[in-house]
Write an enzyme that holds these catalytic residues in place. Structure first.
Site, PDB file in Angstrom:
ATOM      1  N   LYS A 152      -2.099  -3.390  -2.924  1.00  0.00           N
ATOM      2  CA  LYS A 152      -1.649  -2.655  -1.740  1.00  0.00           C
ATOM      3  C   LYS A 152      -2.778  -2.292  -0.776  1.00  0.00           C
ATOM      4  O   LYS A 152      -2.531  -2.075   0.417  1.00  0.00           O
ATOM      5  CB  LYS A 152      -0.919  -1.389  -2.174  1.00  0.00           C
ATOM      6  CG  LYS A 152       0.458  -1.616  -2.773  1.00  0.00           C
ATOM      7  CD  LYS A 152       1.473  -2.005  -1.717  1.00  0.00           C
ATOM      8  CE  LYS A 152       2.889  -2.005  -2.249  1.00  0.00           C
ATOM      9  NZ  LYS A 152       3.875  -2.348  -1.208  1.00  0.00           N
ATOM     10  N   SER A 410      -0.215  -7.835 -10.159  1.00  0.00           N
ATOM     11  CA  SER A 410      -0.326  -7.095  -8.895  1.00  0.00           C
ATOM     12  C   SER A 410      -0.707  -5.629  -9.027  1.00  0.00           C
ATOM     13  O   SER A 410      -1.014  -4.996  -8.023  1.00  0.00           O
ATOM     14  CB  SER A 410       0.997  -7.197  -8.129  1.00  0.00           C
ATOM     15  OG  SER A 410       2.079  -6.776  -8.936  1.00  0.00           O
TER      16      SER A 410
END
Length: 621
Positions: A152, A410
């Site tokens: 992110k 991720s």
């Protein structure tokens, strides 16, 4: 000061590599001559990788067909038209991410089998062997190693660094209870701007403190509302009333472009080595859209698959419907990807470029976390393991071998309290049965003998009637024996032990396994906790030692991975028999035990007491 100079040098090197990348990207581009074109609807179907279809613009393709037909050309001889230029290619190549993010490793993975496979030269020096799957080369893109332990930071920083100075001076606002909040916080600290992060009141303190630690004095955490929607409404109010710039977690072109640099890095590493497909976690769709937009314009034969939790499949549902569809509710196990409504821009991009979607359940996610930990020694968060879970499911369902796959790991911001659930559900080799046995001495051992030598992970039994008993048992079938589980079931049925497969029964796995048995009026019952060193065959040796004249009325065992096995056993002392006989047997058994017959929890939850048999147990004889 954030990080040491080594990290800054690493980022500068990445910036330099990114600036020289357009030429390398051109070198990577593959001529389009496969002739196969699929539309948005067909892109959802799982197709064999050998077909190598490419998603293209329907209008461009129709125009090309019309042109060739007008000129009297045979369309089959023309070849596939080139992809239309998308603005994201330039945005990704010029994304401002490497002041805050690092270029993460693309690490080779170790096969589940023991065969040896070719390892590309570019990975031999600095790869960690994680896992190679089902005769395919698997590479993990380690976004969990970013400064905020998630991808992110790329999109958040790219968006904020692209804001004009006047907007930065006013500050930014974001709503998130997870990784996006940490990315915005660190970006605000590095850019020296004010940031307000709106989070629901019930946000765990560990996440609140993490945002504060990444942001420092420049970041204000505002706890507001009972859920995400209420917190988002507060963020929207601040945007309108205070003029703060909204940093959306996924539905923003700059955020999408920032995440797209992951695709740039993957193809840069794989200039001389083919990649057949990339599997990408999908929540709101920002990372999936960014990677797909870049990869499909640079190397369009590479397939892109998004992976969602089955109970939060917003992109899968929307692509199937042909428009953005809001889910009525979402599961929260993979909370980092639990989005009711995907973005309109992410939908547009994914609808154009993504080849298909894969959905996975909680057990498959937990198993992926386990696989990553066993070899990479990283504990991925549930959303962070989605791509690994989806890759594994896709390969198994389509029986693919000899291909090269990339999965994006991720994020690794795991809530420690979830580790128990992950451990409980991670073993995809565990199978569960309900077995009905006659309520006679020796039947329990006879039942267990049909499972031995397979590893038993759980066994629960409680006396109910004088005729029969129901046993819940979980074990690992022999991996080298084909259809071993089915053969065990057949063996039980042939010997008049009716059984039922509960392996995929969610009620049984989540609740019944913990409640099986319940209360009983088993007369003259005494309760014992036994401890024995946990090792292969330890449970079998314990049961053999329990070869006695008394009836077992309760049995519970669960392998928790501890150094000692713990078994709870209820034994019916025969009417009129003195305690000394059983006490002598227990002493000679050789196992450490504690009697719990007088424990109030036993009487409250495991006994049905009445006037008739009260006093005919608890060792009073």
């Amino acid at each position: 000061m954030w990080k040491a100079s080594a990290g800054i040098l690493r980022r500068r090197a990445a910036v330099s590599a990114a600036r020289s990348w357009p030429a390398a990207a051109a070198a990577c581009e593959i001529p389009l001559n496969t002739k196969s074109v699929t539309g948005a609807g067909a892109s959802l179907a799982h197709q064999p990788l050998t077909a190598a279809p490419t998603i293209t613009s329907a209008k461009l393709y129709a125009a090309r067909c019309k042109s060739t037909q007008a000129n009297g050309e045979d369309r089959e001889d023309v070849g596939e038209p080139a992809l239309a230029t998308d603005g994201y290619l330039g945005m990704i190549l010029n994304a401002k991410v490497y002041d805050a993010a690092i270029e993460t490793e693309l690490q080779h993975a170790k096969n589940l089998s023991e065969e040896c496979f070719y390892v590309p030269q570019f990975l031999q020096c600095k790869s960690i062997y994680v896992q190679q799957l089902l005769n395919n080369t698997v590479l993990l893109k380690r976004e969990d190693t970013q400064p905020v332990f998630s991808f992110k930071i790329r999109g958040a920083y790219n968006k904020m660094a692209s804001l004009p100075s006047s907007a930065l001076s006013r500050g930014v606002v974001a709503c998130s209870a997870g990784n996006h909040a940490q990315g915005v916080a660190l970006s605000a600290k590095m850019l020296g701007c004010r940031a307000v992060i709106c989070m629901p009141l019930a946000t765990p303190s560990i996440k609140v403190n993490s945002v504060r630690s990444h942001g420092g004095d420049t970041v204000e955490v505002r706890l507001f509302g009972n859920n995400y929607d209420e917190a988002a409404a507060e963020a929207k109010r601040l945007q309108l009333e205070e003029g703060l710039a909204m940093i959306h977690p996924f539905d923003d072109e700059y955020v999408i472009a920032g995440q797209g640099t992951i695709g740039l890095e993957i193809l840069k590493k794989c200039v001389s080595h083919p990649v057949d497909a990339i599997f990408v976690c999908c929540g709101g769709g920002g990372m999936l859209a960014g990677i797909a937009a870049y990869v499909k314009q640079v190397r369009p034969n590479v397939k892109i698959y998004g992976v969602e939790a089955a109970d939060a499949a917003g992109m899968t549902t929307s692509l199937a419907a042909g428009n953005v569809t809001t889910l009525p509710s979402v599961g929260l196990f993979a909370d980092g990807a639990a989005v009711k409504t995907i973005g309109s821009e992410t939908f547009r991009v994914c609808n154009k470029y993504v080849d298909g979607m894969v959905t996975v359940d909680t057990d498959q996610i937990c198993n992926a976390i386990k696989l990553a930990y066993n070899d990479a020694r990283v504990i991925l968060e549930p959303a962070g393991a989605l791509a690994v879970a989806g890759l594994k499911k896709y390969v198994e369902e389509h029986n693919i071998s000899g291909s090269t796959f990339v999965a994006i790991t991720s994020g690794a911001n795991m809530d420690f309290n979830r580790l128990r659930v992950v451990s409980e559900r991670a073993d995809d080799s565990e199978r569960s049965l309900e077995i009905t046995i006659p309520e006679t001495p020796g039947a329990f051992r006879a039942m267990y003998s049909k499972i031995w030598p397979r590893n038993v992970t759980e066994m629960t039994y409680r006396y109910n009637t004088d005729q029969e008993a129901n046993v819940f048992v979980s074990f690992q079938p022999l991996s080298h024996v084909e259809n071993d589980f089915e053969k065990v079931m057949e063996d039980f049925k042939n010997d008049d032990f009716p059984c039922m497969d509960l392996s995929n029964n969610e009620l049984a796995k989540t609740h019944i396994r913990h409640l099986a048995g319940g209360r009983s009026r088993a007369a003259y019952e005494r309760l014992f906790r036994f401890h024995f060193p946990e090792s292969p065959g330890a449970l079998q040796r314990f049961l053999e030692a329990l070869n006695m004249q008394w009836n077992i009325s309760l049995f519970h065992y669960r392998n928790y991975g501890d150094d000692f096995g713990r078994v709870l056993v209820g034994i019916q002392q025969n009417n009129g028999v003195e305690c000394e006989g059983m006490n002598r047997f227990l002493e000679e058994l050789g196992y450490h035990y504690i009697e719990e017959t007088h424990n109030p929890a036993y009487r409250k939850f495991l006994r049905k007491e009445d006037a008739e048999n009260d006093g005919e147990f608890f060792g009073t004889k």
